[in-house]
Design a protein around this motif. Structure first.
Motif, PDB file in Angstrom:
ATOM      1  N   ILE A  33       0.841  -1.204   0.000  1.00 29.61           N
ATOM      2  CA  ILE A  33       0.000   0.000   0.000  1.00 29.61           C
ATOM      3  C   ILE A  33       0.878   1.256   0.000  1.00 29.61           C
ATOM      4  O   ILE A  33       0.623   2.213  -0.741  1.00 29.61           O
ATOM      5  CB  ILE A  33      -0.957  -0.014   1.206  1.00 29.61           C
ATOM      6  N   ILE A  34       1.915   1.266   0.835  1.00 20.73           N
ATOM      7  CA  ILE A  34       2.811   2.432   0.886  1.00 20.73           C
ATOM      8  C   ILE A  34       3.517   2.618  -0.454  1.00 20.73           C
ATOM      9  O   ILE A  34       3.619   3.744  -0.953  1.00 20.73           O
ATOM     10  CB  ILE A  34       3.829   2.270   2.030  1.00 20.73           C
ATOM     11  N   ASP A  35       4.012   1.539  -1.046  1.00 17.04           N
ATOM     12  CA  ASP A  35       4.687   1.634  -2.342  1.00 17.04           C
ATOM     13  C   ASP A  35       3.758   2.227  -3.395  1.00 17.04           C
ATOM     14  O   ASP A  35       4.179   3.019  -4.240  1.00 17.04           O
ATOM     15  CB  ASP A  35       5.149   0.246  -2.805  1.00 17.04           C
ATOM     16  N   ARG A  36       2.499   1.843  -3.333  1.00 12.43           N
ATOM     17  CA  ARG A  36       1.550   2.253  -4.358  1.00 12.43           C
ATOM     18  C   ARG A  36       1.006   3.655  -4.129  1.00 12.43           C
ATOM     19  O   ARG A  36       0.803   4.414  -5.080  1.00 12.43           O
ATOM     20  CB  ARG A  36       0.406   1.231  -4.387  1.00 12.43           C
ATOM     21  N   GLU A  37       0.770   4.023  -2.859  1.00 11.46           N
ATOM     22  CA  GLU A  37       0.021   5.252  -2.600  1.00 11.46           C
ATOM     23  C   GLU A  37       0.662   6.213  -1.620  1.00 11.46           C
ATOM     24  O   GLU A  37       0.228   7.356  -1.507  1.00 11.46           O
ATOM     25  CB  GLU A  37      -1.381   4.906  -2.097  1.00 11.46           C
ATOM     26  N   GLY A  38       1.642   5.762  -0.883  1.00 13.18           N
ATOM     27  CA  GLY A  38       2.296   6.641   0.079  1.00 13.18           C
ATOM     28  C   GLY A  38       1.919   6.327   1.515  1.00 13.18           C
ATOM     29  O   GLY A  38       0.894   5.698   1.787  1.00 13.18           O
ATOM     30  N   ILE A  39       2.757   6.800   2.422  1.00 16.95           N
ATOM     31  CA  ILE A  39       2.573   6.515   3.850  1.00 16.95           C
ATOM     32  C   ILE A  39       1.259   7.080   4.372  1.00 16.95           C
ATOM     33  O   ILE A  39       0.576   6.460   5.189  1.00 16.95           O
ATOM     34  CB  ILE A  39       3.749   7.094   4.659  1.00 16.95           C
ATOM     35  N   GLU A  40       0.892   8.259   3.885  1.00 14.94           N
ATOM     36  CA  GLU A  40      -0.289   8.922   4.435  1.00 14.94           C
ATOM     37  C   GLU A  40      -1.576   8.156   4.147  1.00 14.94           C
ATOM     38  O   GLU A  40      -2.597   8.349   4.824  1.00 14.94           O
ATOM     39  CB  GLU A  40      -0.400  10.346   3.890  1.00 14.94           C
ATOM     40  N   LYS A  41      -1.578   7.273   3.163  1.00 16.83           N
ATOM     41  CA  LYS A  41      -2.774   6.508   2.818  1.00 16.83           C
ATOM     42  C   LYS A  41      -2.916   5.235   3.648  1.00 16.83           C
ATOM     43  O   LYS A  41      -3.958   4.565   3.570  1.00 16.83           O
ATOM     44  CB  LYS A  41      -2.749   6.144   1.332  1.00 16.83           C
ATOM     45  N   LEU A  42      -1.888   4.886   4.387  1.00 16.11           N
ATOM     46  CA  LEU A  42      -1.938   3.658   5.169  1.00 16.11           C
ATOM     47  C   LEU A  42      -2.597   3.906   6.519  1.00 16.11           C
ATOM     48  O   LEU A  42      -2.248   4.861   7.221  1.00 16.11           O
ATOM     49  CB  LEU A  42      -0.527   3.105   5.386  1.00 16.11           C
ATOM     50  N   SER A  43      -3.537   3.082   6.868  1.00 15.46           N
ATOM     51  CA  SER A  43      -4.156   3.108   8.194  1.00 15.46           C
ATOM     52  C   SER A  43      -4.472   1.666   8.572  1.00 15.46           C
ATOM     53  O   SER A  43      -4.499   0.771   7.723  1.00 15.46           O
ATOM     54  CB  SER A  43      -5.442   3.943   8.201  1.00 15.46           C
ATOM     55  N   MET A  44      -4.704   1.434   9.833  1.00 12.79           N
ATOM     56  CA  MET A  44      -5.040   0.085  10.275  1.00 12.79           C
ATOM     57  C   MET A  44      -6.346  -0.381   9.632  1.00 12.79           C
ATOM     58  O   MET A  44      -6.472  -1.536   9.213  1.00 12.79           O
ATOM     59  CB  MET A  44      -5.159   0.042  11.805  1.00 12.79           C
ATOM     60  N   ARG A  45      -7.304   0.520   9.504  1.00 12.52           N
ATOM     61  CA  ARG A  45      -8.584   0.146   8.906  1.00 12.52           C
ATOM     62  C   ARG A  45      -8.419  -0.190   7.425  1.00 12.52           C
ATOM     63  O   ARG A  45      -8.984  -1.172   6.936  1.00 12.52           O
ATOM     64  CB  ARG A  45      -9.581   1.292   9.090  1.00 12.52           C
TER      65      ARG A  45
END
Length: 234
Positions: A33-45
């Motif tokens: 997810i981070i590779d594809r969209e960036g750290i800010e897009k990652l959440s536990m949900r």
């Protein structure tokens, strides 16, 4: 009614084999997810949706997002290998530097976790996986005859160079990529001639930036200086 576009977080994260979730699979999906969209897009949900799991099930492996990000950093740094038994310490440091650059280019969105995030965490509280390259480089250099203090200086100098290099390379931007004139491509024509003559004169060099060659040049300067000023004990 048109269907909403698929959630990018649900793409490319295969379900765990045999339906079992593990910390390794969770971190691998978080990295995707981070590779594809960036750290800010990652959440536990969001990660839970990608894994088709209840969000609460993830807290068994990471108590919060900070721990999740630390785990991702460890996962990426596992790709960095250091051979502390290599008798050619200079060659080994070059290999480590090249490997670190490759990892950064493969995972550019993770670079802040490797470069800037550790600065906000006391050394002893950092994830152990992020400390292993340090320990391995110290072992390499002390086996080569350097004192522990000098080995630490070498490590800091090397990774200071690497961190600055990857940030520079990943942020290397061209103002007008369709222009053929280097001055115009870089936008340097906007600078006052009288104030920045040397910078404008380097337009062709700046426009032909080669990350691999730039790193090698930096390593030449660094390692030559280290071998001239630090003498390993026999």
């Amino acid at each position: 009614m048109a269907k909403p576009p698929p959630d990018p977080a649900l793409q490319d994260c295969d379900p765990p084999p045999s339906g079992r979730l593990s910390r390794e699979r969770m971190l691998a999906c978080a990295l995707e997810i981070i590779d594809r969209e960036g750290i800010e897009k990652l959440s536990m949900r969001r990660l839970a949706r990608a894994l088709d799991r209840d969000p609460m099930s993830l807290y068994r492996y990471a108590p919060n997002k900070a721990a999740l990000l630390d785990g991702v950093a460890e996962t990426v740094l596992n790709e960095l290998t250091v051979d502390p038994a290599d008798p050619d310490w200079v060659g080994q440091l070059r290999a480590v530097a090249r490997s670190y650059r490759r990892i950064a280019l493969d995972h550019p969105n993770v670079v802040p976790l490797l470069v800037t995030r550790p600065l906000a965490t006391p050394l002893a509280l950092r994830p152990r996986g992020t400390l292993r390259p340090l320990e391995a480089v110290l072992a390499l250099l002390t086996r080569a005859g350097f004192s522990g203090t000098d080995a630490l200086h070498v490590y800091r100098a090397l990774f200071g160079l690497l961190h600055g290099h990857v940030l520079d390379e990943l942020q290397e931007l061209v103002d007008n990529p369709d222009e053929t004139d280097d001055l115009l491509r870089l936008g340097l024509h906007r600078l006052p001639i009288g104030e920045f003559p040397l910078l404008r004169g380097l337009a062709s060099v700046l426009a032909s930036y080669d990350g691999a060659a730039e790193l090698e040049r930096g390593l030449d300067i660094l390692l030559t200086g280290l071998t001239a000023t630090l003498t390993p004990r026999p």
